[in-house]
Write a protein that holds these residues in place. Sequence first.
Motif, mmCIF file in Angstrom:
data_model
loop_
_atom_site.group_PDB
_atom_site.id
_atom_site.type_symbol
_atom_site.label_atom_id
_atom_site.label_comp_id
_atom_site.label_asym_id
_atom_site.label_seq_id
_atom_site.Cartn_x
_atom_site.Cartn_y
_atom_site.Cartn_z
ATOM 1 N N PHE A 228 0.988 -1.558 -0.032
ATOM 2 C CA PHE A 228 0.516 -0.137 -0.010
ATOM 3 C C PHE A 228 0.834 1.138 0.196
ATOM 4 O O PHE A 228 0.385 2.603 0.009
ATOM 5 C CB PHE A 228 -1.112 -0.397 0.982
ATOM 6 N N LEU A 229 2.399 0.999 0.557
ATOM 7 C CA LEU A 229 3.370 2.278 -0.250
ATOM 8 C C LEU A 229 3.619 2.488 -1.515
ATOM 9 O O LEU A 229 3.428 0.980 -2.456
ATOM 10 C CB LEU A 229 4.392 2.255 0.668
ATOM 11 N N PRO A 230 3.936 3.200 -2.197
ATOM 12 C CA PRO A 230 4.044 3.789 -4.044
ATOM 13 C C PRO A 230 5.515 3.512 -3.731
ATOM 14 O O PRO A 230 6.603 4.012 -4.071
ATOM 15 C CB PRO A 230 4.012 5.009 -4.168
ATOM 16 N N VAL A 231 5.460 1.791 -3.234
ATOM 17 C CA VAL A 231 7.215 1.415 -3.715
ATOM 18 C C VAL A 231 6.895 0.463 -4.396
ATOM 19 O O VAL A 231 8.302 -0.778 -4.567
ATOM 20 C CB VAL A 231 7.763 1.545 -2.204
ATOM 21 N N SER A 232 5.844 -0.752 -5.188
ATOM 22 C CA SER A 232 5.816 -1.770 -5.545
ATOM 23 C C SER A 232 6.202 -2.813 -4.799
ATOM 24 O O SER A 232 7.776 -3.317 -4.314
ATOM 25 C CB SER A 232 7.021 -2.128 -6.901
ATOM 26 N N SER A 233 5.125 -3.653 -4.108
ATOM 27 C CA SER A 233 5.423 -5.165 -3.483
ATOM 28 C C SER A 233 5.792 -5.775 -3.947
ATOM 29 O O SER A 233 7.177 -6.919 -4.202
ATOM 30 C CB SER A 233 3.976 -5.209 -2.815
ATOM 31 N N SER A 234 5.255 -6.877 -5.253
ATOM 32 C CA SER A 234 5.465 -6.765 -6.216
ATOM 33 C C SER A 234 7.249 -6.949 -6.848
ATOM 34 O O SER A 234 8.357 -8.297 -6.674
ATOM 35 C CB SER A 234 5.369 -7.623 -7.701
ATOM 36 N N ALA A 235 7.820 -6.160 -6.958
ATOM 37 C CA ALA A 235 9.454 -5.577 -6.362
ATOM 38 C C ALA A 235 10.406 -6.145 -5.724
ATOM 39 O O ALA A 235 10.954 -6.875 -5.748
ATOM 40 C CB ALA A 235 9.002 -4.776 -7.573
ATOM 41 N N HIS A 236 9.991 -5.526 -4.273
ATOM 42 C CA HIS A 236 10.515 -6.193 -3.541
ATOM 43 C C HIS A 236 10.845 -7.372 -3.038
ATOM 44 O O HIS A 236 11.376 -8.092 -2.670
ATOM 45 C CB HIS A 236 9.830 -5.486 -2.210
ATOM 46 N N LEU A 237 9.035 -8.622 -3.744
ATOM 47 C CA LEU A 237 9.714 -9.683 -2.920
ATOM 48 C C LEU A 237 10.171 -10.642 -3.928
ATOM 49 O O LEU A 237 11.141 -11.170 -3.707
ATOM 50 C CB LEU A 237 7.704 -10.137 -3.271
ATOM 51 N N ILE A 238 10.627 -10.012 -5.192
ATOM 52 C CA ILE A 238 11.135 -10.422 -6.631
ATOM 53 C C ILE A 238 12.304 -10.812 -5.648
ATOM 54 O O ILE A 238 13.629 -11.325 -6.096
ATOM 55 C CB ILE A 238 11.179 -9.987 -7.816
ATOM 56 N N LEU A 239 12.494 -8.395 -5.545
ATOM 57 C CA LEU A 239 14.064 -8.613 -5.622
ATOM 58 C C LEU A 239 14.633 -9.421 -4.185
ATOM 59 O O LEU A 239 15.911 -9.840 -3.623
ATOM 60 C CB LEU A 239 14.672 -7.244 -5.041
ATOM 61 N N ALA A 240 13.277 -9.786 -2.847
ATOM 62 C CA ALA A 240 13.991 -10.450 -1.749
ATOM 63 C C ALA A 240 14.327 -12.045 -1.806
ATOM 64 O O ALA A 240 15.754 -11.572 -1.130
ATOM 65 C CB ALA A 240 12.737 -10.229 -1.141
ATOM 66 N N ASN A 241 13.394 -12.375 -2.496
ATOM 67 C CA ASN A 241 13.723 -13.776 -3.521
ATOM 68 C C ASN A 241 15.240 -13.991 -4.331
ATOM 69 O O ASN A 241 15.979 -14.335 -3.905
ATOM 70 C CB ASN A 241 13.101 -14.349 -4.189
ATOM 71 N N ASP A 242 15.379 -12.912 -5.305
ATOM 72 C CA ASP A 242 16.655 -12.962 -6.243
ATOM 73 C C ASP A 242 17.647 -13.150 -5.362
ATOM 74 O O ASP A 242 19.009 -13.985 -5.460
ATOM 75 C CB ASP A 242 16.998 -12.231 -7.518
ATOM 76 N N ILE A 243 18.356 -11.491 -4.862
ATOM 77 C CA ILE A 243 19.301 -10.997 -4.048
ATOM 78 C C ILE A 243 19.633 -11.875 -2.162
ATOM 79 O O ILE A 243 20.631 -12.500 -2.674
ATOM 80 C CB ILE A 243 18.676 -9.783 -4.084
ATOM 81 N N SER B 18 4.507 -0.315 -8.804
ATOM 82 C CA SER B 18 3.627 -0.636 -8.007
ATOM 83 C C SER B 18 2.234 0.217 -8.179
ATOM 84 O O SER B 18 1.795 1.480 -8.666
ATOM 85 C CB SER B 18 4.540 1.175 -7.085
ATOM 86 N N ARG B 19 1.290 -0.539 -7.927
ATOM 87 C CA ARG B 19 0.244 -0.535 -7.793
ATOM 88 C C ARG B 19 -0.635 0.745 -7.398
ATOM 89 O O ARG B 19 -1.108 1.482 -7.823
ATOM 90 C CB ARG B 19 -1.003 -1.376 -7.817
ATOM 91 N N SER B 20 0.033 0.532 -6.085
ATOM 92 C CA SER B 20 -0.840 2.354 -5.316
ATOM 93 C C SER B 20 0.216 3.797 -5.479
ATOM 94 O O SER B 20 -0.656 4.453 -5.499
ATOM 95 C CB SER B 20 -0.036 2.178 -3.960
ATOM 96 N N GLY B 21 1.768 3.513 -6.294
ATOM 97 C CA GLY B 21 2.074 4.851 -6.790
ATOM 98 C C GLY B 21 1.751 4.577 -7.913
ATOM 99 O O GLY B 21 1.386 5.905 -8.119
ATOM 100 N N ILE C 166 -1.879 0.446 6.504
ATOM 101 C CA ILE C 166 -2.819 1.152 5.994
ATOM 102 C C ILE C 166 -2.924 2.077 6.970
ATOM 103 O O ILE C 166 -3.045 3.623 6.720
ATOM 104 C CB ILE C 166 -3.452 0.077 5.940
ATOM 105 N N LYS C 167 -3.218 1.600 8.122
ATOM 106 C CA LYS C 167 -3.405 2.559 9.361
ATOM 107 C C LYS C 167 -2.507 3.711 9.539
ATOM 108 O O LYS C 167 -3.108 5.470 9.502
ATOM 109 C CB LYS C 167 -4.099 1.643 10.394
ATOM 110 N N TYR C 168 -1.244 3.087 9.495
ATOM 111 C CA TYR C 168 -0.388 4.259 9.540
ATOM 112 C C TYR C 168 -0.201 5.322 8.460
ATOM 113 O O TYR C 168 0.345 6.210 8.541
ATOM 114 C CB TYR C 168 0.895 3.528 10.447
ATOM 115 N N PHE C 169 -0.628 4.653 7.146
ATOM 116 C CA PHE C 169 0.118 5.290 6.131
ATOM 117 C C PHE C 169 -0.890 6.591 6.030
ATOM 118 O O PHE C 169 -0.758 7.981 5.172
ATOM 119 C CB PHE C 169 -0.164 4.241 4.752
ATOM 120 N N LEU C 170 -2.580 6.540 6.863
ATOM 121 C CA LEU C 170 -2.716 6.961 6.170
ATOM 122 C C LEU C 170 -3.131 8.811 6.781
ATOM 123 O O LEU C 170 -3.190 9.557 6.976
ATOM 124 C CB LEU C 170 -4.606 6.795 6.196
#
Length: 255
Positions: free
Chosen positions: A20-35, A155-158, A223-227
């Motif tokens: 829910f942050l404008p940073v792309s969850s899918s990208a971070h999951l891919i990077l976490a797995n690859d790196i 990022s969907r949110s972004g 969600i709570k704290y980003f709002l």
Amino acid sequence: MFSNFFELTILSAIQGISEFLPVSSSAHLILANDISNLGIGSIYLDTGMHLGSLLAVIFYFRNDLKKITKNKKLLYLMIFGSLPTIFLGAILYITGLINLLRSIEIIAWTTFIFAILLWVADKFKIEKKIESDLNIISILLIGLFQMLSLIPGVSRSGIVITAGRFLNFDRFESTKISFYLSIPAIAGASFLTLKDLGSSIADNNIIIILGICFSFIFSYLTIKYFLIYIKNFTLFAFIIYRVILSFILFYIIYI
């Protein structure tokens, strides 16, 4: 088992916080797995954790959603705005093209390019409101922008917040549109992959169920704290983060 539990916690935190942050969850999951070479990553687990995020946003906005179901115009607009992403996502998944987008090089460039786009959009000052100003044209444009979120790093949110800001909705309203549109978008993605869980082994099913639970917790808190954050600050911190991340990835790829 302990190592899997530890890795699962890390991945669920990445998913829940970054969805829910404008940073792309899918990208971070891919990077976490690859790196980091995490051993339990898979597209099924990714989708399971997205389902946890879906349940979190539904639960958090349960009162708002009750109002939306009574406001037929707004309900239809949210459904209409989600259709382009759902249709394109289904095509990419069925054809297998979605897997071709999961590369670090693509993530590096999309992370940088859409950080700059978000920076430009966030300078818009005119304030529109969802209830009075959201119409078929604006939601269609937002929906078309959201299609780009199928590319990791966008990022969907972004991209939804970016589109909302370009259309002169304020940060809080743009963020709420992003949350509302996340429901059908994530639900569609979850349906496409979770329907195949019955063919996977029992251990994987347990991991995926735990991923849903952990992701729900991290997503709800985000969600709570980003709002709260978005009411008081600009998006500049996220833009800087994306630019720094993209430069790190450029260094890894090209140097």
